[in-house]
Design an enzyme around this catalytic site. Sequence first.
Site, PDB file in Angstrom:
ATOM      1  N   HIS A 165     -10.328  -3.943   8.995  1.00 32.37           N
ATOM      2  CA  HIS A 165     -10.011  -3.686   7.357  1.00 32.37           C
ATOM      3  C   HIS A 165     -10.607  -4.907   6.563  1.00 32.37           C
ATOM      4  CE1 HIS A 165      -8.385   0.179   6.763  1.00 32.37           C
ATOM      5  NE2 HIS A 165      -7.364   0.129   7.593  1.00 32.37           N
TER       6      HIS A 165
ATOM      7  N   GLY B 218       2.865   1.277  11.096  1.00 34.98           N
ATOM      8  CA  GLY B 218       2.267   0.706  12.302  1.00 34.98           C
ATOM      9  C   GLY B 218       1.985  -0.742  11.968  1.00 34.98           C
ATOM     10  N   ALA B 219       1.017  -0.848  10.940  1.00 33.49           N
ATOM     11  CA  ALA B 219       0.752  -2.305  10.409  1.00 33.49           C
ATOM     12  C   ALA B 219       0.104  -2.109   9.121  1.00 33.49           C
ATOM     13  CB  ALA B 219      -0.377  -2.999  11.537  1.00 33.49           C
TER      14      ALA B 219
ATOM     15  N   GLU C 164      -6.440  -3.346  12.050  1.00 33.43           N
ATOM     16  CA  GLU C 164      -6.282  -4.316  10.913  1.00 33.43           C
ATOM     17  C   GLU C 164      -7.095  -5.183  10.456  1.00 33.43           C
ATOM     18  OE1 GLU C 164      -4.054  -2.659   9.111  1.00 33.43           O
ATOM     19  OE2 GLU C 164      -3.434  -1.294  10.629  1.00 33.43           O
TER      20      GLU C 164
ATOM     21  N   GLU D   7      -3.011  -4.240   6.668  1.00 33.16           N
ATOM     22  CA  GLU D   7      -4.115  -5.274   6.442  1.00 33.16           C
ATOM     23  C   GLU D   7      -4.145  -6.081   5.380  1.00 33.16           C
ATOM     24  OE1 GLU D   7      -5.584  -1.390   4.483  1.00 33.16           O
ATOM     25  OE2 GLU D   7      -4.212  -1.772   6.090  1.00 33.16           O
TER      26      GLU D   7
ATOM     27  N   GLU E  94      -9.937   3.862   6.272  1.00 32.53           N
ATOM     28  CA  GLU E  94      -8.814   4.237   7.203  1.00 32.53           C
ATOM     29  C   GLU E  94      -9.615   4.784   8.586  1.00 32.53           C
ATOM     30  OE1 GLU E  94      -6.304   2.818   7.857  1.00 32.53           O
ATOM     31  OE2 GLU E  94      -5.565   2.391   5.733  1.00 32.53           O
TER      32      GLU E  94
ATOM     33  N   GLU F  23       0.736  -1.057  -0.025  1.00 30.69           N
ATOM     34  CA  GLU F  23       0.198  -0.134   0.126  1.00 30.69           C
ATOM     35  C   GLU F  23       0.986   1.216  -0.123  1.00 30.69           C
ATOM     36  OE1 GLU F  23      -4.163   1.745   2.324  1.00 30.69           O
ATOM     37  OE2 GLU F  23      -2.699   0.536   3.258  1.00 30.69           O
TER      38      GLU F  23
END
Length: 859
Positions: free
Chosen positions: A316, A276-277, A313, A279, A335, A142
Amino acid sequence: MTLQTDGSTETNPYRLPRGVLPTRYDIIIEPDLDGARFIGEVEISAAVQAPVDSVTMNAADLECSAATLRQGDTAVAAEVSFDPDTERMTLRPSDGSRLEPGDLQIRCAFAGVLNDQLRGFYRSTFVDDAGETHTIATTQFESTNARRAFPCFDEPDFKAVFGVTMIVPADLMAVSCGEVVSSEILADGRRRDTFADTMLMSTYLMAFIVGDLEATEPADVGGVPLRIVHVRGKSALTEFGLEAGAFALAWLVDYYGIGYPGTKVDLIAVPDFAFGAMENMGAITFRETLLLADPQKATTAELLRIVDVVAHELAHMWFGNLVTMDWWNGIWLKEAFATFMQVATTDAFRPEWKRWDEFSIERGAAFDVDALSTTRPVEYEVVSPADAEGMYDVLTYEKGAAVVRMLEQYLGADRFAAGVGHYLEQHSYANTTTTDLWDALETSSGEPVRSVMDGWIFTGGYPIVSVEPHRDGLRVAQHRFLYGGGPSAEADRSEAEIWSVPVMVRARLASGSTVERRLLLTDDSAVVDLGGPVEWTVVNSGGHGYYRVRYSADLLAAVSRQALEVLEPIERYGLVDDTYAAVVAGDASAAEFIGLVTDLGSETDLHVWQRMIGGLKGLHAIAEPDGRDALAVLIRDLATTALGVLGFEPQPGEPDLDRELRGVLFEAAGGRGRDELVRARARELFETAIDSSAAVEPNLAAAAVQVAAAAGDETDYERMLELYRSADTPQSELRYLQSLLLFEDLELFERTLELFAAEVRTQNAPYLLGAAMTHLDHGPVAWAFIRNRWSELTDRFPQNSIPRMAGGIRALHTRELAREVEAFFSEHEVPQGGLTVAQHIEKMWVNVRLREREGARIG
């Protein structure tokens, strides 16, 4: 934004033609960890919509060869050409033939470098207990980086099914979006893993990871296996994350009313990770500090953050993965909603953490940006990949989530949830725009959601609601709240934006009764009929509205006098936050804020204290020396008095938030407050905490580290540096690393800057350098370091982190330095964050004017 278009794919040079649509990818990928390269093959099944002479796809930083195009029994070699500016690759039949409507098979071999920029297919490393370095190959696609790992149609509305095969060393673990369906050892000793097909989804949700990894035993969550995957040797840190993941997945299935759309969930801790993370469908990647933890050593805030990110996450998987925005201008759709859902999920996981109250602090960061003339709408035109990168900010996440929360509270939780379920069911496996969500919520609620919400999403800024007494109750009026403009003059505050503001009112009437009213303020002013004059009132009752409130002097005095008795903690937080914002904007004096905080000295709520102390620290930073001394005394007295009421020592069974509050007060008293008794106690706790045979309550232990650093010498610095390098949990590693920023000695501070530039992981270093500019005494030194090393730092660090590093300039507050910073950025473009940097510069000037207005008056 790089350019304006009419919004169509035809006029945007970065968009792909719609003449060929992919339906399936079969990818074979072979990473070479030692050589930092990879090779692979991709076969794409596609449908030609109308006769075309060529196929245009996305590819960047790849070498592509052996490309063929097949229709039916006819296969033709393809000539390959690249446009590096738009990151597009064109395949043209070498015999000059045309491709006719119908099925098409696209084949291509490719090769690339496992980069160190934390995007595409990249390298991550870790050192095991024996001191040996191991390399992991992992992905971050992404927004537009799948094209750096394999040629593809890299736009969110080109959904397809993905089949992945990985050829890897036999002793390493491979992970992708589906479960392994076959595994075989090849003649050369490597292993070939084939993974189950994915659902229909966008390219940015693909992932493949390989390295010296291991996985927990799966938890069964309603028939879905959920594991944590991590580097070898960290299994002891997985229990809490596994608990959070299992709870969140089950809770979200129940909330959405739709089963999990995948077949398995792997939560994967990666040592180097720019975000951070992420999905990725069924293979969610995280920073280690946001997934792995020892609950006996982590603070409440650190544990809350893990639950938040895991829930975000997983949210998502439906909102983003199952139903995906049509184009990157709609990033907020996924988001903002995932941020809203993370708070709701964490609130359900640990109600005692009062997660929605905590969200007020995060919403404040969006308020801070949205009060600038350089703000942007939540949704705006995205043309290029750089534009898309610039969308990942507090306006997309926190403002978006705040207006979603405001809408939920206005509609009612049940009607809102019903609308969300309707939206997901109607658009499963498809792509949507913002209006599709409004339509679903209008259907479920019967309310004019689109007309209410469009102003919040498509217009930058937000209102301040002024409140005056009226014989029948209250008169309320709205206008846009702005801090001010550039260095030479205040911004024009006459802008006439009008929002549809859901105003919630609670009031005590002169007659003695308490009443509540709900009003949708759609004009510039209105009278709220409460049945008579009021004794006191709170506007934005419940604290969930995305707007500020400014009371008349009499109403402010009345509610302030009784705030601890008549306001909920989240409402008191809003009162403090709105007052401090008025000081920054020049609509109130620092003395007014200090008076309010002093009146609230008996406060017992964590989040209100965090805002009170944060405001006092902000004023302390811009005050002249005498004012700093006076504020330090005030911070010390307020914090130590509150500590005396709460108790300096943790008590068995006390609430988690009381433990966190103790840490906040302790750090304030010993840090800016410079209380010698607290500093002595911090040193005792620090010595005890690093002795593994003793235990110190984690929130107090973390505060003690900060206080010890703020009062520390070179010996303390060396110890904390060693503790950082030998930390046994991700949270401890980051805690000791951040503590190095707090030392007052200039030489030690300069050592820290060099450490950040050369040794610290690039996932952390840019943020730490940005934080260095907030140092009370050495911020200008940090700025000079970044300025002088700009080319070196921007070459080394991930591109998405550069605007974050620049964010530290917001703390600078002298006119001379501000002019220098502004001139520097006029000559050093940040393509992936130009608007964000402009916001940083404007907020820096707001800080300059605050210092010039209030600095000499404080104290």
